[in-house]
Design an enzyme around this catalytic site. Structure first.
Site, mmCIF file in Angstrom:
data_model
loop_
_atom_site.group_PDB
_atom_site.id
_atom_site.type_symbol
_atom_site.label_atom_id
_atom_site.label_comp_id
_atom_site.label_asym_id
_atom_site.label_seq_id
_atom_site.Cartn_x
_atom_site.Cartn_y
_atom_site.Cartn_z
ATOM 1 N N TYR A 130 -0.916 47.997 -20.502
ATOM 2 C CA TYR A 130 -1.297 49.026 -21.482
ATOM 3 C C TYR A 130 -2.490 49.845 -20.975
ATOM 4 O O TYR A 130 -3.333 50.282 -21.752
ATOM 5 C CB TYR A 130 -1.661 48.392 -22.838
ATOM 6 C CG TYR A 130 -0.545 47.636 -23.526
ATOM 7 C CD1 TYR A 130 0.764 47.663 -23.056
ATOM 8 C CD2 TYR A 130 -0.792 46.900 -24.678
ATOM 9 C CE1 TYR A 130 1.783 46.972 -23.700
ATOM 10 C CE2 TYR A 130 0.220 46.213 -25.334
ATOM 11 C CZ TYR A 130 1.498 46.241 -24.841
ATOM 12 O OH TYR A 130 2.501 45.559 -25.498
ATOM 13 N N LYS A 180 4.147 36.524 -14.620
ATOM 14 C CA LYS A 180 5.539 36.669 -14.174
ATOM 15 C C LYS A 180 5.439 36.980 -12.682
ATOM 16 O O LYS A 180 5.885 38.021 -12.209
ATOM 17 C CB LYS A 180 6.205 37.805 -14.968
ATOM 18 C CG LYS A 180 7.697 37.928 -14.766
ATOM 19 C CD LYS A 180 8.497 36.760 -15.298
ATOM 20 C CE LYS A 180 9.936 36.856 -14.797
ATOM 21 N NZ LYS A 180 10.737 35.675 -15.162
ATOM 22 N N ASP A 213 8.478 33.857 -19.499
ATOM 23 C CA ASP A 213 9.746 33.626 -20.204
ATOM 24 C C ASP A 213 9.904 32.142 -20.538
ATOM 25 O O ASP A 213 10.291 31.765 -21.639
ATOM 26 C CB ASP A 213 10.950 34.172 -19.416
ATOM 27 C CG ASP A 213 10.837 33.972 -17.913
ATOM 28 O OD1 ASP A 213 9.838 33.393 -17.448
ATOM 29 O OD2 ASP A 213 11.772 34.385 -17.193
#
Ligand code: NAI
Ligand code: MG
Length: 343
Positions: A130, A180, A213
């Site tokens: 962001y 990730k 995840d």
């Protein structure tokens, strides 16, 4: 010394829940001065901006900001968010967004067997996905492109990770870092390296690196195995909505945005909830819990504790809004919290 608190009640259900948070704080009888700032979508329609040009200076004149939510169907969400919430977080350098997720007694669990939920999320709050870096080219043409760049700085990652380690030391001593760094090879790999570096200074904290995840799945399958979770801006955003549901629902979740400056900002995790706004049925407990976090920040540890104890007590007695399976209104819950604080 009088605490100076800026109130940005905002849009939709924001003002409804903030009114109850103020009621709860007022019941403590502290030396505290509320300053209502009429910023948000109405300000946008009147002046063309979500907040006035001197908003940051005005904000800095306070010890804390208590915010409801911003967002209204009449304005695109990226305009409201980038017109108020994100600039406040970024320009006041509120780099750590703390979001406790605890399932209180009396609040129905969404999971069979009612596993314990007591996690604390530490979300990076000023950069990452962001950062606002990117752009669009070939606007309106078939070959139009939109580029959104994640920005991870060593200093930016380090400060939020250090904050998370300190909090893990005060809790159960487990820090889970969500990245990730298999599919994304740069930013999250830097993040992992910084976590290892900072770990060296906190050998008493057990650290685990979990791909985001897999972490989402584990939050549902083994929630009790998690203590403090540190995550990037986007991952923290997503995981904490899931965490909110694990603690009963969106209306329960509270947050604090803290950083280098004295001022900090406190807000429920939920948005303006346009689907239920104006009906007097929004759950005010996330906002009241946020006010408790604010009192802690203001050095009013006793008041903070009394606020949270009152929230726990109304939950235990089953005085709940509709989202939690009850039938109480926003004001009924808020009035009861305030009444229990007074006694
Ligand atoms: P949302 O959090 O407003 O609503 C999601 C769901 O949770 C809705 O079904 C809503 O009714 C429910 N909910 C939310 N707060 C609740 C409460 N206190 N009690 C009971 N139920 C509650 O998220 P959504 O729908 O994605 O966004 C709505 C608007 O809010 C959008 O304009 C969005 O941009 C904005 N937003 C603003 C945020 C902020 O100001 N911090 C954060 C998230 C969204
Ligand atoms: Mg969110």
């Amino acid at each position: 010394m009088t605490h100076r608190v800026a109130v940005i009640a905002g849009d939709g259900a924001g003002p409804e829940v903030i009114a109850e948070a103020r009621k709860a704080v007022d019941a403590l009888g502290l030396d505290l001065n509320w300053n209502e700032l009429p910023w948000g979508t109405d300000h946008f329609h009147e002046h063309g901006t979500m907040m006035p040009p001197d908003a940051l200076e005005v904000a800095r004149g306070h010890d804390a900001i208590l915010l409801g939510a911003v967002g209204h169907p009449s304005v695109p969400d990226h305009v409201t968010l980038w017109g108020l919430l994100l600039p406040l977080r970024q320009k006041l350098d509120l780099y750590a967004n703390l979001r406790p997720a605890r399932l209180l007694d009396g609040v129905p669990s969404r999971l069979a067997g009612r596993p314990e939920v007591d996690m604390l999320f530490v979300r990076e709050n000023t950069e990452g996905e962001y950062s606002g870096v990117g752009g669009r080219a070939h606007r309106g043409l078939e070959l139009e492109v939109g580029i959104e760049t994640s920005v991870f700085t060593r200093a930016g990652v380090r400060r939020v990770v250090e904050h998370a380690f300190r909090l893990a030391e005060q809790r159960r001593g487990l820090l889970t870092s969500a990245t990730k760094s298999n599919a994304s090879r740069y930013g999250y790999v830097l993040w992992d390296e910084v976590v290892e570096e900072v770990h060296a200074a906190h050998p008493n904290v057990k650290v685990e690196r979990v791909l985001v995840d897999a972490l989402a799945a584990r939050m549902v399958s083994h929630p009790a195995s998690l203590d403090v979770v540190v995550a990037s801006n986007l991952f923290g955003d997503i995981l904490t909505d899931l965490a909110a549901v694990l603690q009963g629902g969106m209306g329960m979740a509270a947050s604090a945005s803290v950083g280098g400056e004295r001022i900090a900002m406190f807000e429920p995790v939920h948005g303006s909830a346009p689907d239920i706004a104006g009906q007097g049925i929004a759950n005010p407990l996330g906002a009241i819990w946020s006010a408790s976090l604010m009192l802690d920040h203001l050095g009013e540890a006793d008041g903070a504790q009394r606020l949270l104890a009152a929230v726990e007590s109304v939950c235990r007695d089953g005085l709940l809004t509709r989202d939690l399976g009850g039938s109480a209104s926003t004001a009924e819950v808020g009035d009861e919290v305030a009444a229990r604080i007074r006694t």
